[in-house]
Write a protein that holds these residues in place. Structure first.
Motif, short mmCIF file in Angstrom:
data_model
loop_
_atom_site.label_atom_id
_atom_site.label_comp_id
_atom_site.label_asym_id
_atom_site.label_seq_id
_atom_site.Cartn_x
_atom_site.Cartn_y
_atom_site.Cartn_z
N HIS A 236 0.83 -1.21 0.00
CA HIS A 236 0.00 0.00 0.00
C HIS A 236 0.86 1.25 0.00
CE1 HIS A 236 -4.19 -0.99 -0.07
NE2 HIS A 236 -4.05 -1.93 0.84
N VAL B 244 -9.43 20.24 -1.68
CA VAL B 244 -10.82 20.17 -2.13
C VAL B 244 -11.70 20.19 -0.89
CG1 VAL B 244 -12.57 18.76 -3.32
CG2 VAL B 244 -10.22 18.80 -4.18
N GLY B 245 -12.78 20.94 -0.95
CA GLY B 245 -13.75 20.93 0.16
C GLY B 245 -13.20 21.40 1.49
N MET C 240 -10.45 20.67 2.83
CA MET C 240 -9.66 19.65 3.51
C MET C 240 -8.17 20.01 3.50
SD MET C 240 -11.72 16.31 2.09
CE MET C 240 -10.65 15.16 2.96
N ILE D 189 -5.01 4.25 3.41
CA ILE D 189 -5.84 3.98 2.22
C ILE D 189 -6.90 5.07 2.08
CG2 ILE D 189 -7.47 2.37 1.16
CD1 ILE D 189 -6.04 0.12 2.83
N HIS D 190 -7.52 5.39 3.21
CA HIS D 190 -8.57 6.41 3.27
C HIS D 190 -8.07 7.76 2.75
CE1 HIS D 190 -11.92 8.63 5.15
NE2 HIS D 190 -11.05 9.35 5.83
N GLY E 262 -7.00 7.73 -0.90
CA GLY E 262 -8.19 7.81 -1.77
C GLY E 262 -8.62 9.25 -1.96
N GLN E 263 -8.48 10.02 -0.90
CA GLN E 263 -8.81 11.45 -0.99
C GLN E 263 -7.81 12.17 -1.89
OE1 GLN E 263 -9.04 12.19 3.30
NE2 GLN E 263 -11.21 11.66 3.25
N PHE F 16 -6.38 10.87 -4.35
CA PHE F 16 -6.74 10.51 -5.72
C PHE F 16 -7.79 11.49 -6.26
CE2 PHE F 16 -5.62 5.80 -6.75
CZ PHE F 16 -4.40 5.90 -6.12
N VAL F 17 -8.72 11.91 -5.40
CA VAL F 17 -9.73 12.89 -5.85
C VAL F 17 -9.04 14.22 -6.15
CG1 VAL F 17 -11.90 14.07 -5.33
CG2 VAL F 17 -11.49 11.78 -4.40
N TYR F 18 -8.11 14.62 -5.29
CA TYR F 18 -7.35 15.85 -5.56
C TYR F 18 -6.69 15.75 -6.95
CZ TYR F 18 -7.41 16.90 -0.43
OH TYR F 18 -7.76 17.16 0.87
N ARG G 74 -7.44 13.80 -9.53
CA ARG G 74 -8.45 13.83 -10.59
C ARG G 74 -8.96 15.24 -10.83
NH1 ARG G 74 -8.78 9.47 -13.94
NH2 ARG G 74 -8.82 7.53 -12.79
N SER G 75 -9.17 15.97 -9.74
CA SER G 75 -9.72 17.32 -9.91
C SER G 75 -8.66 18.28 -10.45
CB SER G 75 -10.34 17.82 -8.61
OG SER G 75 -9.34 18.16 -7.69
N PHE H 72 -4.62 1.68 -8.30
CA PHE H 72 -4.90 1.23 -6.93
C PHE H 72 -4.45 -0.21 -6.72
CE2 PHE H 72 -7.92 -0.89 -4.01
CZ PHE H 72 -7.66 -0.17 -2.86
N TRP H 73 -4.54 -0.99 -7.76
CA TRP H 73 -4.30 -2.44 -7.62
C TRP H 73 -2.82 -2.83 -7.77
CZ3 TRP H 73 -2.06 -3.46 -12.20
CH2 TRP H 73 -2.47 -2.71 -13.30
#
Lengths: 173, 173
Positions: A29, A50-51, A53, A149-150, A153-154, A156-158, A160-161, A169-170
């Motif tokens: 990981h 984002v948001g 955070m 991981i949590h 994952g966040q 990853f959103v950053y 992407r945005s 991920f795999w």
């Protein structure tokens, strides 16, 4: 066997994962997370959010503080801060992507070094992590991994945005 | 003991986590995810997105399909689709938050039902999940759990960017 319940069928000695596999799981990981740092633009890593955070750098620093103090605590029973444990490296307060990756690699080595020092059959030992969170080494460790991981994952959103494709991920190699 | 290496100190029978704890770990995470669905505004659940990613409902459906087919596959060796396994419930294509939560609860029960049917000492059995991903039950299951944590973490960003406080990550009850 008289019935089909859990207790009747599963032996108490059933080994679901062993310590080598668990270390590989954790470090696997961590490889994905390292690649997420690599993908992050250097000029956004310490600021983009984002948001409302925290920036990804701060999420990464949280993972590093937990992993560094954590593996040391599991092996020794002593809960010290990363800033003290890794003071000799001069890397505990990174201000650039390059320094953050260097610190990441130091903690990777630290985990590999301390892991075998966790006492045999010691994963059920109850500890008070960071002097306040009580649990077995197993439960604390899964908390640490899951927290990474949590937050990754966040991240990853950053990414992407920001229009950037995150690492796979795999792919844990 | 002659040296201090991993092999020398850790017995092969070392139990790090047992199957009851692993089930509790999985279902504990699923409780957090369920609360994230509950927090999501019904009118955004199937549409809202950040960075061009899938809506939270689709991430949830992925988790459900994996969990439902997965636990059934682990217990029986057969890989069937959730749409077939749970056809009798009439709930496998939810179009509202309420239906999604109902489906969630059906899968929760399904996991509890099938879990004890995983063969004793069977977690090291190699399977081809969904007919294509080869791994031991342990490695596949951790992949499933981690995938849920990963996507739920992304849902937390969606919630934050909607101005909503996510559930507590640490509360698994």
């Amino acid at each position: 066997m008289e019935n089909n319940t859990l207790t009747a069928t599963a032996p108490a000695t059933e080994v679901i994962i062993n310590r080598e596999q668990l270390l590989e799981h954790w470090q696997g990981h961590r490889k994905v997370t390292r690649r997420a740092i690599e993908k992050f633009p250097a000029d956004q890593l310490f600021s983009y959010s984002v948001g409302g955070m925290r920036p990804f750098s701060e999420l990464i620093m949280e993972m590093l503080r937990i992993a560094s103090s954590g593996v040391h605590g599991f092996a020794t029973g002593e809960w010290l801060q990363m800033a003290d444990l890794l003071k000799h490296t001069g890397l505990t307060a990174p201000t650039s992507k390059e320094e953050l990756l260097q610190l990441w690699d130091v903690v990777t080595t630290q985990i590999d070094d301390y892991w075998p020092r966790i006492a045999p059959d010691g994963f059920h030992t109850t500890m008070k992590a960071f002097g306040q969170y009580e649990g077995t080494i197993t439960s604390l460790l899964f908390y640490f991994i899951d927290n990474e991981i949590h937050h990754r994952g966040q991240g990853f959103v950053y990414l992407r945005s920001l229009g950037i494709e995150p690492p796979f991920f795999w792919d844990r190699n």
